[in-house]
Design a protein around this motif. Sequence first.
Motif, PDB file in Angstrom:
ATOM      1  N   GLY A   1       0.798  -1.222   0.153  1.00 11.65           N
ATOM      2  CA  GLY A   1      -0.014  -0.014  -0.023  1.00 11.65           C
ATOM      3  C   GLY A   1       0.836   1.345   0.026  1.00 11.65           C
ATOM      4  O   GLY A   1       0.623   2.457  -0.816  1.00 11.65           O
ATOM      5  N   LEU A   2       1.886   1.172   0.681  1.00  9.04           N
ATOM      6  CA  LEU A   2       2.902   2.398   0.738  1.00  9.04           C
ATOM      7  C   LEU A   2       3.510   2.793  -0.623  1.00  9.04           C
ATOM      8  O   LEU A   2       3.632   3.656  -1.162  1.00  9.04           O
ATOM      9  N   TRP A   3       3.902   1.665  -1.260  1.00  8.68           N
ATOM     10  CA  TRP A   3       4.620   1.717  -2.663  1.00  8.68           C
ATOM     11  C   TRP A   3       3.747   2.234  -3.528  1.00  8.68           C
ATOM     12  O   TRP A   3       3.965   3.121  -4.309  1.00  8.68           O
ATOM     13  N   LEU A   4       2.242   1.771  -3.572  1.00  9.11           N
ATOM     14  CA  LEU A   4       1.414   2.265  -4.807  1.00  9.11           C
ATOM     15  C   LEU A   4       1.043   3.541  -4.392  1.00  9.11           C
ATOM     16  O   LEU A   4       0.945   4.417  -5.446  1.00  9.11           O
ATOM     17  N   TRP A   5       0.849   4.132  -3.132  1.00  8.36           N
ATOM     18  CA  TRP A   5       0.626   5.352  -2.648  1.00  8.36           C
ATOM     19  C   TRP A   5       1.725   6.367  -3.213  1.00  8.36           C
ATOM     20  O   TRP A   5       1.242   7.410  -3.626  1.00  8.36           O
ATOM     21  N   ALA A   6       2.883   5.937  -2.939  1.00 11.44           N
ATOM     22  CA  ALA A   6       4.056   6.803  -3.095  1.00 11.44           C
ATOM     23  C   ALA A   6       3.987   7.008  -4.871  1.00 11.44           C
ATOM     24  O   ALA A   6       4.457   8.066  -5.183  1.00 11.44           O
ATOM     25  N   ASP A   7       3.826   5.777  -5.538  1.00 12.77           N
ATOM     26  CA  ASP A   7       3.935   5.744  -6.855  1.00 12.77           C
ATOM     27  C   ASP A   7       2.971   6.654  -7.496  1.00 12.77           C
ATOM     28  O   ASP A   7       3.077   7.185  -8.631  1.00 12.77           O
ATOM     29  N   THR A   8       1.813   6.880  -6.729  1.00 14.61           N
ATOM     30  CA  THR A   8       0.725   7.540  -7.460  1.00 14.61           C
ATOM     31  C   THR A   8       0.750   9.126  -7.115  1.00 14.61           C
ATOM     32  O   THR A   8       0.719   9.854  -8.162  1.00 14.61           O
ATOM     33  N   HIS A   9       1.385   9.328  -5.926  1.00 14.15           N
ATOM     34  CA  HIS A   9       1.213  10.659  -5.778  1.00 14.15           C
ATOM     35  C   HIS A   9       2.712  11.367  -5.471  1.00 14.15           C
ATOM     36  O   HIS A   9       2.949  12.809  -5.467  1.00 14.15           O
ATOM     37  N   LEU A  10       3.697  10.857  -5.373  1.00 14.20           N
ATOM     38  CA  LEU A  10       5.046  11.006  -5.376  1.00 14.20           C
ATOM     39  C   LEU A  10       5.939  10.782  -6.622  1.00 14.20           C
ATOM     40  O   LEU A  10       5.651   9.491  -7.079  1.00 14.20           O
ATOM     41  N   HIS A  11       7.092  11.644  -6.525  1.00 13.77           N
ATOM     42  CA  HIS A  11       7.864  11.067  -7.612  1.00 13.77           C
ATOM     43  C   HIS A  11       9.356  11.403  -7.110  1.00 13.77           C
ATOM     44  O   HIS A  11       9.666  12.252  -6.148  1.00 13.77           O
ATOM     45  N   GLY A  12      10.415  10.702  -7.853  1.00 10.63           N
ATOM     46  CA  GLY A  12      11.802  10.966  -7.570  1.00 10.63           C
ATOM     47  C   GLY A  12      12.368  10.944  -6.350  1.00 10.63           C
ATOM     48  O   GLY A  12      11.824   9.929  -5.549  1.00 10.63           O
ATOM     49  N   THR A  13      12.922  11.846  -5.612  1.00 14.05           N
ATOM     50  CA  THR A  13      13.537  11.880  -4.352  1.00 14.05           C
ATOM     51  C   THR A  13      12.644  11.576  -3.082  1.00 14.05           C
ATOM     52  O   THR A  13      12.702  11.151  -2.172  1.00 14.05           O
ATOM     53  N   VAL A  14      11.296  12.610  -3.261  1.00 17.31           N
ATOM     54  CA  VAL A  14      10.216  12.458  -2.316  1.00 17.31           C
ATOM     55  C   VAL A  14       9.688  10.944  -2.228  1.00 17.31           C
ATOM     56  O   VAL A  14       9.378  10.806  -1.037  1.00 17.31           O
ATOM     57  N   PHE A  15       9.585  10.260  -3.460  1.00 15.12           N
ATOM     58  CA  PHE A  15       9.204   9.105  -3.271  1.00 15.12           C
ATOM     59  C   PHE A  15       9.966   8.185  -2.647  1.00 15.12           C
ATOM     60  O   PHE A  15       9.688   7.426  -1.424  1.00 15.12           O
ATOM     61  N   ALA A  16      11.265   8.288  -2.670  1.00 19.07           N
ATOM     62  CA  ALA A  16      12.210   7.481  -2.168  1.00 19.07           C
ATOM     63  C   ALA A  16      12.275   7.897  -0.491  1.00 19.07           C
ATOM     64  O   ALA A  16      12.189   6.763   0.278  1.00 19.07           O
ATOM     65  N   VAL A  17      12.101   9.105  -0.259  1.00 22.27           N
ATOM     66  CA  VAL A  17      12.293   9.331   1.265  1.00 22.27           C
ATOM     67  C   VAL A  17      10.677   8.919   1.934  1.00 22.27           C
ATOM     68  O   VAL A  17      11.261   8.492   3.135  1.00 22.27           O
ATOM     69  N   ALA A  18       9.713   8.971   1.471  1.00 26.67           N
ATOM     70  CA  ALA A  18       8.486   8.544   1.901  1.00 26.67           C
ATOM     71  C   ALA A  18       8.857   6.879   1.957  1.00 26.67           C
ATOM     72  O   ALA A  18       8.183   6.495   3.191  1.00 26.67           O
ATOM     73  N   PHE A  19       9.096   6.382   1.194  1.00 28.86           N
ATOM     74  CA  PHE A  19       9.289   4.887   1.204  1.00 28.86           C
ATOM     75  C   PHE A  19      10.239   4.386   2.158  1.00 28.86           C
ATOM     76  O   PHE A  19       9.766   3.451   3.059  1.00 28.86           O
ATOM     77  N   ALA A  20      11.241   5.094   2.351  1.00 31.93           N
ATOM     78  CA  ALA A  20      12.340   4.854   3.371  1.00 31.93           C
ATOM     79  C   ALA A  20      11.787   5.182   4.766  1.00 31.93           C
ATOM     80  O   ALA A  20      11.867   4.128   5.731  1.00 31.93           O
ATOM     81  N   ALA A  21      11.122   6.192   4.935  1.00 34.26           N
ATOM     82  CA  ALA A  21      10.633   6.683   6.103  1.00 34.26           C
ATOM     83  C   ALA A  21       9.552   5.650   6.685  1.00 34.26           C
ATOM     84  O   ALA A  21       9.462   5.371   7.616  1.00 34.26           O
ATOM     85  N   GLY A  22       8.861   5.352   5.891  1.00 33.10           N
ATOM     86  CA  GLY A  22       7.572   4.328   6.233  1.00 33.10           C
ATOM     87  C   GLY A  22       8.345   2.894   6.770  1.00 33.10           C
ATOM     88  O   GLY A  22       7.836   2.224   7.787  1.00 33.10           O
ATOM     89  N   ASN A  23       9.353   2.517   6.069  1.00 27.79           N
ATOM     90  CA  ASN A  23       9.968   0.986   6.411  1.00 27.79           C
ATOM     91  C   ASN A  23      10.539   1.152   7.444  1.00 27.79           C
ATOM     92  O   ASN A  23      10.746   0.320   8.323  1.00 27.79           O
ATOM     93  N   LEU A  24      11.494   2.423   7.798  1.00 28.94           N
ATOM     94  CA  LEU A  24      12.270   2.535   8.860  1.00 28.94           C
ATOM     95  C   LEU A  24      11.132   2.840  10.225  1.00 28.94           C
ATOM     96  O   LEU A  24      11.593   2.343  11.254  1.00 28.94           O
ATOM     97  N   LEU A  25      10.091   3.324  10.019  1.00 30.95           N
ATOM     98  CA  LEU A  25       9.088   3.315  11.290  1.00 30.95           C
ATOM     99  C   LEU A  25       8.719   1.987  11.471  1.00 30.95           C
ATOM    100  O   LEU A  25       8.774   1.758  12.556  1.00 30.95           O
ATOM    101  N   GLY A  26       8.398   1.208  10.195  1.00 33.61           N
ATOM    102  CA  GLY A  26       7.923  -0.028  10.750  1.00 33.61           C
ATOM    103  C   GLY A  26       9.185  -0.850  11.533  1.00 33.61           C
ATOM    104  O   GLY A  26       8.843  -1.616  12.201  1.00 33.61           O
ATOM    105  N   LEU A  27      10.290  -0.667  11.032  1.00 36.63           N
ATOM    106  CA  LEU A  27      11.276  -1.406  11.587  1.00 36.63           C
ATOM    107  C   LEU A  27      11.693  -1.131  12.973  1.00 36.63           C
ATOM    108  O   LEU A  27      11.760  -1.772  13.853  1.00 36.63           O
ATOM    109  N   ALA A  28      11.551   0.230  13.347  1.00 33.86           N
ATOM    110  CA  ALA A  28      11.735   0.753  14.705  1.00 33.86           C
ATOM    111  C   ALA A  28      10.657   0.313  15.588  1.00 33.86           C
ATOM    112  O   ALA A  28      10.996  -0.170  16.792  1.00 33.86           O
ATOM    113  N   ALA A  29       9.387   0.252  15.081  1.00 33.31           N
ATOM    114  CA  ALA A  29       8.359  -0.225  15.889  1.00 33.31           C
ATOM    115  C   ALA A  29       8.470  -1.796  16.312  1.00 33.31           C
ATOM    116  O   ALA A  29       8.354  -2.382  17.355  1.00 33.31           O
ATOM    117  N   TRP A  30       9.056  -2.484  15.169  1.00 30.83           N
ATOM    118  CA  TRP A  30       9.303  -3.944  15.616  1.00 30.83           C
ATOM    119  C   TRP A  30      10.387  -4.232  16.758  1.00 30.83           C
ATOM    120  O   TRP A  30      10.364  -5.112  17.437  1.00 30.83           O
TER     121      TRP A  30
END
Length: 342
Positions: A185-214
């Motif tokens: 869901g995060l990848w599809l949302w970012a691919d729809t609304h974001l591009h380039g560096t902002v896409f990469a930042v949003a994707f990395a931030a979402g995964n790092l947040l999940g990793l920190a929570a785990w």
Amino acid sequence: MRHRQCAAARRETRLDSWQSWYQSSRQQRALLRWAAQGHLDAAGLRTARAWVGDPPGAADWRRFWLALCGWLGVCLIAAAAVTFFAANWSAMGRFARLGLAEAALVLAAAVAFCAGRRWPVLASLALWLACALIGVLLALIGQVYQLGADPWQLFVLWAALMLPWTFASRQAATWLLFAAVAEIGLWLWADTHLHGTVFAVAFAAGNLLGLAAWEVARGRLAWLAGRNAGPRLIVLALLTGVSVLALPNFLVRAHGGWSWLVWLGCCGGLLLYFLRARRDLVILALVLLNVIVMVTVHLGVRVLDTTSDVVASATMLAVLVLAQAALAAKWLRSLGGNGAEP
């Protein structure tokens, strides 16, 4: 007696899987080798083997195979549900499709509720299946009413609906399913609304947040202690995603924004955390493998741009890969002797 009680207690708290069994067998072989070399006498060998614990027996293997077959079974049932509706789509009306999907979902939830604490393994399997069937039902609704079966809204709604059952399951496998759905869901949302560096930042931030929570939950929840598959899979998804987004920078100069900085920051942060805070050789190996691939791609493009000799270029890149792999293996081996997690 006290040594054996301590070993049994440690076995209860450790992850009951091939990983812990492998370590126990490895330690037992090391003790026997030390005894054969004269470093341990008979009394010392008995004491050390009591501390290490016994290798897996018949009951351990039986429990392992029952759990493995159970999880494989629910995965096949979920796949069978998808295949059934796809194969009989034209033979059923919309109410038959939705009714069967809802009946299967209710049945799985009812089995999980009735099993409860009496059969915890069955309850966990049924609840995982119910979470998977939520996605099947949402996909059917999207197809029947022409809403689409793969927009980001579907996966976000799927993750939101399964979240209460995920908390109730107290199972790492259900949390992994939730993480996978949220990842898509995060990848599809970012691919729809974001591009380039902002896409990469949003994707990395979402995964790092999940990793920190785990990582935080792993240290506070007893049923999650020792479960290393979750962080490793999240790191794998994170590295794969940021590498794909940063790949244009390595293939074509001045193309793709600053995504390569996001990739570099993720690799550096993961190496720092899993080297200083909690050593995990698998995650460190994943980061090093990712670095080797990206560096080889970058240098390979530069070499092919400057020379037309394909054989020489391939030989140079092969030597480069072997050198990087040897250095990485040597470093990981040195960490493995210092108490790093396998």
